[in-house]
Design a protein around this motif. Structure first.
Motif, PDB file in Angstrom:
ATOM      1  N   ALA A   1       0.825  -1.210   0.000  1.00  0.00           N
ATOM      2  CA  ALA A   1       0.000   0.000   0.000  1.00  0.00           C
ATOM      3  C   ALA A   1       0.860   1.261   0.000  1.00  0.00           C
ATOM      4  O   ALA A   1       0.518   2.258  -0.632  1.00  0.00           O
ATOM      5  CB  ALA A   1      -0.950  -0.007   1.191  1.00  0.00           C
TER       6      ALA A   1
ATOM      7  N   PHE B   1      -7.934   0.653  -1.292  1.00  0.00           N
ATOM      8  CA  PHE B   1      -7.037  -0.422  -1.689  1.00  0.00           C
ATOM      9  C   PHE B   1      -7.804  -1.725  -1.846  1.00  0.00           C
ATOM     10  O   PHE B   1      -7.335  -2.655  -2.455  1.00  0.00           O
ATOM     11  CB  PHE B   1      -5.920  -0.586  -0.654  1.00  0.00           C
ATOM     12  N   ASP B   2      -8.994  -1.795  -1.250  1.00  0.00           N
ATOM     13  CA  ASP B   2      -9.899  -2.933  -1.363  1.00  0.00           C
ATOM     14  C   ASP B   2     -11.293  -2.373  -1.600  1.00  0.00           C
ATOM     15  O   ASP B   2     -11.991  -2.022  -0.651  1.00  0.00           O
ATOM     16  CB  ASP B   2      -9.871  -3.770  -0.090  1.00  0.00           C
TER      17      ASP B   2
ATOM     18  N   GLY C   1     -14.078  -3.500  -2.179  1.00  0.00           N
ATOM     19  CA  GLY C   1     -15.176  -4.213  -1.538  1.00  0.00           C
ATOM     20  C   GLY C   1     -15.464  -3.718  -0.136  1.00  0.00           C
ATOM     21  O   GLY C   1     -16.512  -4.007   0.423  1.00  0.00           O
ATOM     22  N   LEU C   2     -14.539  -2.965   0.443  1.00  0.00           N
ATOM     23  CA  LEU C   2     -14.701  -2.475   1.804  1.00  0.00           C
ATOM     24  C   LEU C   2     -14.996  -0.976   1.849  1.00  0.00           C
ATOM     25  O   LEU C   2     -14.848  -0.343   2.888  1.00  0.00           O
ATOM     26  CB  LEU C   2     -13.442  -2.775   2.621  1.00  0.00           C
TER      27      LEU C   2
ATOM     28  N   THR D   1      -8.169  -4.531   6.796  1.00  0.00           N
ATOM     29  CA  THR D   1      -8.863  -5.800   6.634  1.00  0.00           C
ATOM     30  C   THR D   1      -8.530  -6.694   7.830  1.00  0.00           C
ATOM     31  O   THR D   1      -7.676  -6.355   8.649  1.00  0.00           O
ATOM     32  CB  THR D   1      -8.434  -6.504   5.328  1.00  0.00           C
TER      33      THR D   1
ATOM     34  N   ARG E   1      -4.212  -5.736   6.325  1.00  0.00           N
ATOM     35  CA  ARG E   1      -3.867  -5.022   5.093  1.00  0.00           C
ATOM     36  C   ARG E   1      -4.639  -3.716   5.071  1.00  0.00           C
ATOM     37  O   ARG E   1      -5.775  -3.649   5.525  1.00  0.00           O
ATOM     38  CB  ARG E   1      -4.232  -5.853   3.854  1.00  0.00           C
TER      39      ARG E   1
ATOM     40  N   ALA F   1      -7.081  -1.283   3.835  1.00  0.00           N
ATOM     41  CA  ALA F   1      -8.228  -1.365   2.943  1.00  0.00           C
ATOM     42  C   ALA F   1      -8.530  -0.012   2.320  1.00  0.00           C
ATOM     43  O   ALA F   1      -8.892   0.078   1.153  1.00  0.00           O
ATOM     44  CB  ALA F   1      -9.450  -1.878   3.695  1.00  0.00           C
ATOM     45  N   TRP F   2      -8.388   1.056   3.101  1.00  0.00           N
ATOM     46  CA  TRP F   2      -8.648   2.416   2.608  1.00  0.00           C
ATOM     47  C   TRP F   2      -7.949   3.431   3.486  1.00  0.00           C
ATOM     48  O   TRP F   2      -7.566   3.136   4.610  1.00  0.00           O
ATOM     49  CB  TRP F   2     -10.151   2.713   2.557  1.00  0.00           C
TER      50      TRP F   2
ATOM     51  N   ASP G   1       1.708  -2.565   5.814  1.00  0.00           N
ATOM     52  CA  ASP G   1       0.634  -1.578   5.720  1.00  0.00           C
ATOM     53  C   ASP G   1       0.411  -0.869   7.051  1.00  0.00           C
ATOM     54  O   ASP G   1       0.172   0.335   7.101  1.00  0.00           O
ATOM     55  CB  ASP G   1      -0.666  -2.239   5.254  1.00  0.00           C
TER      56      ASP G   1
END
Length: 109
Positions: free
Chosen positions: A11, A37-38, A40-41, A62, A66, A68-69, A96
């Protein structure tokens, strides 16, 4: 949206690459910088940002730690320090969580 031939390794690398690419646009407009970065989240970002609306930096992770945003407020995103940070940071081997901690330490008010 930025398209890569080969995705960056973490990231931090993706963030720094995007900030270097967007530095002129960021300097012109005072808008928040939001990176998913994801995708879906994305709905989690909205809930967490409402929990700390005045924070210069908000992040979400996550279950496997990781990034995610992340969201950076408009004043911080348009300032001169963010591109300098993105140019100076060494991203290789950075987790991350370590990256988010560095961002928070550097831009927390």
């Amino acid at each position: 949206m930025i398209d890569y031939l080969q995705l960056p390794g973490n990231a931090a690398e993706l963030f720094c690459s995007a900030v270097r690419f967007l530095r002129y646009r960021l300097a012109r407009d005072i808008e928040p910088l939001v990176m998913a970065f994801d995708p879906g989240l994305a709905e989690l970002r909205d809930e967490a940002a409402m929990a700390a609306p005045n924070a210069p930096l908000s992040t979400g992770f996550t279950a496997d730690d990781r990034l995610a945003w992340l969201q950076i407020d408009g004043i911080t995103a348009s300032g001169p320090l963010l591109p300098a940070f993105a140019s100076a940071i060494r991203t290789d081997g950075l987790t991350d969580r370590q990256f988010a901690d560095l961002l928070s330490a550097g831009f927390d008010r």
